[in-house]
Design a protein around this motif. Sequence first.
Motif, PDB file in Angstrom:
ATOM      1  N   PRO A 103      46.221  28.660  47.669  1.00  0.00           N
ATOM      2  CA  PRO A 103      46.673  29.176  46.376  1.00  0.00           C
ATOM      3  C   PRO A 103      47.984  29.940  46.518  1.00  0.00           C
ATOM      4  N   SER A 104      48.762  29.911  45.487  1.00  0.00           N
ATOM      5  CA  SER A 104      50.045  30.601  45.527  1.00  0.00           C
ATOM      6  C   SER A 104      49.832  32.102  45.415  1.00  0.00           C
ATOM      7  N   LYS A 105      50.898  32.849  45.637  1.00  0.00           N
ATOM      8  CA  LYS A 105      50.806  34.310  45.559  1.00  0.00           C
ATOM      9  C   LYS A 105      50.406  34.747  44.157  1.00  0.00           C
ATOM     10  N   PHE A 106      50.920  34.073  43.155  1.00  0.00           N
ATOM     11  CA  PHE A 106      50.585  34.394  41.772  1.00  0.00           C
ATOM     12  C   PHE A 106      49.090  34.184  41.510  1.00  0.00           C
ATOM     13  N   GLU A 107      48.568  33.060  42.016  1.00  0.00           N
ATOM     14  CA  GLU A 107      47.136  32.790  41.843  1.00  0.00           C
ATOM     15  C   GLU A 107      46.294  33.825  42.578  1.00  0.00           C
ATOM     16  N   GLN A 108      46.731  34.220  43.778  1.00  0.00           N
ATOM     17  CA  GLN A 108      46.011  35.248  44.533  1.00  0.00           C
ATOM     18  C   GLN A 108      46.013  36.574  43.784  1.00  0.00           C
ATOM     19  N   LYS A 109      47.174  36.935  43.214  1.00  0.00           N
ATOM     20  CA  LYS A 109      47.244  38.175  42.441  1.00  0.00           C
ATOM     21  C   LYS A 109      46.334  38.108  41.219  1.00  0.00           C
ATOM     22  N   LEU A 110      46.298  36.927  40.580  1.00  0.00           N
ATOM     23  CA  LEU A 110      45.424  36.769  39.418  1.00  0.00           C
ATOM     24  C   LEU A 110      43.954  36.942  39.819  1.00  0.00           C
ATOM     25  N   LYS A 111      43.565  36.341  40.933  1.00  0.00           N
ATOM     26  CA  LYS A 111      42.186  36.466  41.407  1.00  0.00           C
ATOM     27  C   LYS A 111      41.853  37.912  41.748  1.00  0.00           C
ATOM     28  N   GLU A 112      42.777  38.596  42.436  1.00  0.00           N
ATOM     29  CA  GLU A 112      42.561  39.992  42.790  1.00  0.00           C
ATOM     30  C   GLU A 112      42.444  40.859  41.534  1.00  0.00           C
ATOM     31  N   SER A 113      43.302  40.589  40.570  1.00  0.00           N
ATOM     32  CA  SER A 113      43.262  41.349  39.318  1.00  0.00           C
ATOM     33  C   SER A 113      41.952  41.103  38.568  1.00  0.00           C
ATOM     34  N   ALA A 114      41.505  39.852  38.552  1.00  0.00           N
ATOM     35  CA  ALA A 114      40.244  39.523  37.875  1.00  0.00           C
ATOM     36  C   ALA A 114      39.075  40.195  38.585  1.00  0.00           C
ATOM     37  N   GLN A 115      39.099  40.195  39.915  1.00  0.00           N
ATOM     38  CA  GLN A 115      38.026  40.826  40.677  1.00  0.00           C
ATOM     39  C   GLN A 115      38.029  42.340  40.440  1.00  0.00           C
ATOM     40  N   LYS A 116      39.209  42.937  40.411  1.00  0.00           N
ATOM     41  CA  LYS A 116      39.320  44.370  40.171  1.00  0.00           C
ATOM     42  C   LYS A 116      38.806  44.710  38.771  1.00  0.00           C
ATOM     43  N   SER A 117      39.165  43.909  37.783  1.00  0.00           N
ATOM     44  CA  SER A 117      38.691  44.126  36.406  1.00  0.00           C
ATOM     45  C   SER A 117      37.180  43.998  36.341  1.00  0.00           C
ATOM     46  N   HIS A 118      36.640  43.023  37.067  1.00  0.00           N
ATOM     47  CA  HIS A 118      35.190  42.817  37.093  1.00  0.00           C
ATOM     48  C   HIS A 118      34.492  44.037  37.695  1.00  0.00           C
ATOM     49  N   GLU A 119      35.031  44.558  38.800  1.00  0.00           N
ATOM     50  CA  GLU A 119      34.439  45.738  39.440  1.00  0.00           C
ATOM     51  C   GLU A 119      34.525  46.960  38.528  1.00  0.00           C
ATOM     52  N   GLU A 120      35.670  47.122  37.847  1.00  0.00           N
ATOM     53  CA  GLU A 120      35.819  48.253  36.922  1.00  0.00           C
ATOM     54  C   GLU A 120      34.825  48.137  35.768  1.00  0.00           C
ATOM     55  N   ARG A 121      34.611  46.927  35.280  1.00  0.00           N
ATOM     56  CA  ARG A 121      33.656  46.716  34.193  1.00  0.00           C
ATOM     57  C   ARG A 121      32.243  47.057  34.653  1.00  0.00           C
ATOM     58  N   LEU A 122      31.895  46.642  35.873  1.00  0.00           N
ATOM     59  CA  LEU A 122      30.576  46.968  36.411  1.00  0.00           C
ATOM     60  C   LEU A 122      30.392  48.484  36.553  1.00  0.00           C
ATOM     61  N   GLN A 123      31.438  49.167  37.013  1.00  0.00           N
ATOM     62  CA  GLN A 123      31.366  50.616  37.143  1.00  0.00           C
ATOM     63  C   GLN A 123      31.205  51.273  35.779  1.00  0.00           C
ATOM     64  N   ALA A 124      31.951  50.777  34.790  1.00  0.00           N
ATOM     65  CA  ALA A 124      31.850  51.327  33.436  1.00  0.00           C
ATOM     66  C   ALA A 124      30.456  51.095  32.862  1.00  0.00           C
ATOM     67  N   GLU A 125      29.904  49.919  33.112  1.00  0.00           N
ATOM     68  CA  GLU A 125      28.552  49.621  32.630  1.00  0.00           C
ATOM     69  C   GLU A 125      27.526  50.551  33.291  1.00  0.00           C
ATOM     70  N   GLU A 126      27.690  50.800  34.588  1.00  0.00           N
ATOM     71  CA  GLU A 126      26.774  51.690  35.304  1.00  0.00           C
ATOM     72  C   GLU A 126      26.877  53.116  34.752  1.00  0.00           C
ATOM     73  N   LYS A 127      28.111  53.561  34.502  1.00  0.00           N
ATOM     74  CA  LYS A 127      28.316  54.895  33.945  1.00  0.00           C
ATOM     75  C   LYS A 127      27.691  54.992  32.547  1.00  0.00           C
ATOM     76  N   LEU A 128      27.862  53.962  31.746  1.00  0.00           N
ATOM     77  CA  LEU A 128      27.269  53.933  30.410  1.00  0.00           C
ATOM     78  C   LEU A 128      25.746  53.978  30.489  1.00  0.00           C
ATOM     79  N   LYS A 129      25.193  53.231  31.423  1.00  0.00           N
ATOM     80  CA  LYS A 129      23.739  53.213  31.604  1.00  0.00           C
ATOM     81  C   LYS A 129      23.227  54.602  31.991  1.00  0.00           C
ATOM     82  N   GLN A 130      23.924  55.271  32.901  1.00  0.00           N
ATOM     83  CA  GLN A 130      23.526  56.617  33.319  1.00  0.00           C
ATOM     84  C   GLN A 130      23.616  57.592  32.154  1.00  0.00           C
TER      85      GLN A 130
END
Length: 124
Positions: free
Chosen positions: A37-64
């Motif tokens: 994958p190109s650098k742009f695709e890698q950055k997109l994947k990293e950004s998507a993974q980071k967004s996914h992790e942030e969403r999971l953290q936000a969901e956990e905080k909301l649940k608590q």
Amino acid sequence: MGLFFISLYFILAGMVIFGVFGHIPSHYNSQKKSPQPSKFEQKLKESAQKSHEERLQAEEKLKQTQEKLAQIKAEKAKENRRKEEEKWAKYKEEALMNRKELQHLCEKDTNSVDENNSSNDKEK
């Protein structure tokens, strides 16, 4: 003119045969590496993974937060129930005391009436 159509026919047939059989060996080539994958695709994947992790953290905080809120509501309900029970216990105690006082007064009245009757009987 007939020679022209025959040569055109063979040229088109050759193109079709080459098109069909030209891609077959690529399916059997297992040593071919997958494209990186190109650098742009890698950055997109990293950004998507980071967004996914942030969403999971936000969901956990909301649940608590929801759990804490539910716990606070339960504690408030328990406290209100306890206060209501204390209020009713106090009311029942006061009612019992009033009833005892009324019975005591009734007994005094009855005793005084009996004494009056007995004293009246003695006077007669």
